[in-house]
Scaffold this active site. Structure first.
Site, PDB file in Angstrom:
ATOM      1  N   TYR A 413      30.177  49.503   7.562  1.00  0.00           N
ATOM      2  CA  TYR A 413      30.466  49.234   6.136  1.00  0.00           C
ATOM      3  C   TYR A 413      30.131  47.794   5.725  1.00  0.00           C
ATOM      4  O   TYR A 413      29.776  46.989   6.555  1.00  0.00           O
ATOM      5  CB  TYR A 413      31.847  49.709   5.704  1.00  0.00           C
ATOM      6  CG  TYR A 413      33.100  49.176   6.371  1.00  0.00           C
ATOM      7  CD1 TYR A 413      33.147  47.997   7.069  1.00  0.00           C
ATOM      8  CD2 TYR A 413      34.285  49.908   6.253  1.00  0.00           C
ATOM      9  CE1 TYR A 413      34.329  47.541   7.631  1.00  0.00           C
ATOM     10  CE2 TYR A 413      35.483  49.457   6.815  1.00  0.00           C
ATOM     11  CZ  TYR A 413      35.488  48.269   7.496  1.00  0.00           C
ATOM     12  OH  TYR A 413      36.647  47.835   8.042  1.00  0.00           O
ATOM     13  N   GLU A 414      30.234  47.551   4.435  1.00  0.00           N
ATOM     14  CA  GLU A 414      29.775  46.279   3.825  1.00  0.00           C
ATOM     15  C   GLU A 414      28.270  46.082   4.054  1.00  0.00           C
ATOM     16  O   GLU A 414      27.795  44.965   4.247  1.00  0.00           O
ATOM     17  CB  GLU A 414      30.544  45.061   4.363  1.00  0.00           C
ATOM     18  CG  GLU A 414      32.049  45.168   4.319  1.00  0.00           C
ATOM     19  CD  GLU A 414      32.675  44.780   2.982  1.00  0.00           C
ATOM     20  OE1 GLU A 414      31.976  44.225   2.128  1.00  0.00           O
ATOM     21  OE2 GLU A 414      33.871  45.060   2.807  1.00  0.00           O
ATOM     22  N   GLY A 415      27.523  47.161   4.051  1.00  0.00           N
ATOM     23  CA  GLY A 415      26.088  47.109   4.349  1.00  0.00           C
ATOM     24  C   GLY A 415      25.914  47.250   5.855  1.00  0.00           C
ATOM     25  O   GLY A 415      26.497  46.479   6.617  1.00  0.00           O
TER      26      GLY A 415
END
Ligand SMILES: Cc1cc2nc3c(=O)[nH]c(=O)nc-3n(C[C@H](O)[C@H](O)[C@H](O)COP(=O)(O)OP(=O)(O)OC[C@H]3O[C@@H](n4cnc5c(N)ncnc54)[C@H](O)[C@@H]3O)c2cc1C
Length: 606
Positions: A413-415
């Site tokens: 997550y978060e890219g």
């Protein structure tokens, strides 16, 4: 307390400039620079985690979402949810370093709580702090800062993950212009099960870019919002993750965030902050994994010997400690740079909001670097932790099993780490093209050096870190040589050469991490004396040794992929020169020094 004076703040490097400009040890902020106020904050967070979260670790594995909500409320009462929210909106209005410190020390006990905390106080609240107008900030921030309300961030859709701007969720303006009607499906939304509002991204008509909205959610009066079942996940078991369906959800027109079509920008800027904070959120998780591992290793006896006395285990403990130390060094260095950039902008007349936005955007490269490095270090650390625990590592009755599962999500997550790797190199190239970071000049010089006659002078490496700092300079030349030639060769098509970008990113990441580790240690040696930093010196040298190896391998991979014949030979010779130690460090000895300290103190002691 700031260690930067106003005059040297002016010399603050821009994001990405670390690659081409020298940073002095006294110019970086380190965890040893925490002010008394920051130390108090750290103690207060640690005390909260030890009292409220740690004893319930097992409960967190039983998908007890109510527990997460209850502890989030307590975190709100303690003021932790509003650390970065300005005081006029009932937050604590603290600086960037302090907000990093809070996410760092919150992360120690369990990934479930850390995720809920990050989704609320980071991406769930931040878009309003950064982009909200006065009415929106007045209406929502006090509730979010105190934990009266909880926030979520709804960007991802079944068909729009990494390609976040491709979402199909629609927002249609009513005929009277008073509200938008939102319809669509969001997926993987953290905190969805207990949030009171969400930052939702939707497309108006056929706009190129999505738009951000503040959408309230009250299960008693759902306004077309329904939730999917809790996702069955590998880890972070008590973090609520659900799909969210919007069926003609009416959102007042004044709840649009910023302007129409600005949503992608909002999403990306919120993620920049999210990324560096995620790096922070890997740190205490790492420290606690080391603590648990060394305690076990000191207690566990095999062959009539505590296993911590075996070189094989010592090696792991030394490597785990080194990566945590490197993560701290780089994360707090970047956090303070962001804080200083924000205050420079404020001094120049920007509002706090504009200053914060631009300050973080400036260091987007470092944010991506840190996200990748810290998440992978945490993963390795928990993996080796399981190995130290042996069979018990595999058991859910011991702490490493859940730590390992919880760590896994940080790479996604978060890219994803692939996206962040490509982003950090891509952004650097863009900055160079805009003239914000001069890569061309230094890259040309490296080119000249490659074709020139190498110096045969014997350098004087008698001073502490003289050779290591020279090595970092040479590693920067490796990046300029590989990435510079790749840009020349492929131009804008470079983005199609993903494997080359990934290799370049690894070089960049290792340079930033190694340099930060050396500079932190040098600063502390200068003020506290070398005899107090014996193990830290060993960690800085050990980290660099691995960085040189990784960079050598990745650069070779890059060079042979695009250069041929004489050019290839020249670059490979350059690589050999730029990765050559005059005095090879004895890494076995370095690991022994570090492990002895960790084992002796029975915890991560740095
Ligand atoms: C537990 C959990 C919590 C989450 N919380 C939230 C939340 O609160 N809010 C929210 O909006 N989202 C959330 N997410 C979503 C998360 O951000 C996405 O899962 C992530 O961005 C990846 O998107 P994806 O899953 O669609 O994977 P995809 O984009 O389909 O990627 C699959 C693989 O392909 C790679 N890939 C994709 N595109 C490219 C490319 N151009 N080049 C090379 N490789 C590529 C990826 O790196 C990955 O390895 C959460 C996810 C999880 C699992």
């Amino acid at each position: 307390m700031s260690t930067q004076t106003d005059s040297n703040k002016k010399d603050l490097l821009r994001g990405g400039q670390f690659l081409v400009k020298e940073t002095k040890a006294e110019d970086i902020f380190t965890p040893e620079d925490f002010s008394d106020e920051q130390k108090m904050m750290r103690e207060s967070v640690q005390e909260f985690v030890n009292r409220e979260v740690m004893p319930k670790r097992e409960e967190f594995e039983k998908k007890n979402y109510d527990l997460t909500k209850e502890l989030m409320e307590k975190a709100g009462e303690m003021g932790f949810l509003g650390v970065s929210v300005p005081e006029e909106y009932d937050g604590l209005g603290m600086g960037f370093v302090t907000t990093m410190l809070v996410v760092d020390y919150i992360s120690g006990a369990t990934g479930s709580f850390s995720t809920a905390f990050g989704a609320h106080s980071g991406i769930g609240t931040l878009p309003i702090t950064l982009y909200g107008n006065e009415e929106q900030k007045k209406k929502y921030l006090p509730k979010l800062a105190t934990g009266e309300w909880f926030g979520a961030y709804a960007l991802t859709e079944p068909g729009a993950g990494s390609d976040a701007n491709s979402g199909k969720t629609k927002a249609v303006l009513s005929e009277d212009g008073k509200y938008y009607s939102i319809t669509g499906q969001k997926m993987w939304i953290s905190n969805a099960g207990f949030c009171n509002m969400m930052i939702v991204f939707a497309r108006i008509e056929d706009d190129k870019n999505i738009t951000g909205f503040i959408v309230e959610y009250d299960p008693e009066n759902p306004n077309g919002i329904s939730l999917g079942e809790e996702e069955k996940k590998l880890g972070i078991h008590s973090s609520s993750t659900r799909q969210v369906f919007f069926n003609e959800t009416k959102v007042p027109a004044e709840n649009m965030l910023s302007e129409r079509g600005n949503g992608f920008k909002i999403a990306m800027n919120a993620l920049n902050v999210g990324r560096i904070k995620l790096a922070g959120a890997c740190l205490d998780a790492q420290r606690r994994s080391i603590d648990a591992s060394v305690k076990y290793a000191n207690d566990r006896v095999q062959f009539k010997t505590p296993i911590s006395q075996f070189g094989a285990i010592q090696s792991k403990l030394a490597e785990m400690a080194t990566s945590a130390y490197a993560g701290e060094s780089a994360s707090y260095r970047a956090a303070k740079d962001i804080e200083d950039r924000i205050s420079i902008r404020q001094e120049e007349g920007n509002s706090h909001q504009e200053a914060e936005l631009k300050g973080v955007e400036e260091y987007a490269i470092e944010c991506s670097i840190l996200k990748v490095a810290a998440s992978e270090d945490l993963q390795n650390c928990t993996d080796e932790g399981i190995q130290i625990f042996g069979g018990m590592g595999f058991s859910a009755d011991a702490p490493m099993e859940s730590a390992w599962r919880d760590a896994r999500i940080t790479r996604i997550y978060e890219g994803t780490n692939e996206i962040n790797r490509m982003l950090c190199v891509g952004m650097l190239v863009k900055k160079a093209m805009k003239g914000h970071v001069d890569l061309l000049g230094p890259a040309t010089k490296v080119g000249e050096e490659l074709t020139g006659i190498p110096s045969f002078d014997k350098p004087d490496f008698s001073e502490l870190f003289a050779e290591e700092k020279e090595m970092v300079k040479k590693l920067k030349k490796v990046f300029l040589m590989v990435a510079g030639s790749a840009v020349q060769k492929f131009g804008p098509q470079l983005e199609d050469h993903q494997q080359l970008l990934l290799a370049s990113a690894d070089i960049l990441i290792e340079i930033y991490m190694a340099e930060s580790t050396i500079l932190r240690t040098e600063k502390n040696v200068n003020r506290f004396g070398a005899d107090t930093q014996k193990e830290q010196i060993a960690m800085a040298k050990l980290y660099l040794y691995h960085a040189v190896d990784i960079i050598n391998q990745k650069a070779k991979e890059g060079i042979v992929s695009f250069a041929e014949g004489d050019e290839q030979r020249m670059m490979l010779m350059g690589l050999k020169r730029f990765t050559k130690y005059e005095n090879q460090p004895n890494v076995v000895e370095l690991r022994k020094v570090i492990a002895d300290k960790v084992i002796g103190e029975n915890k991560y002691p740095f």
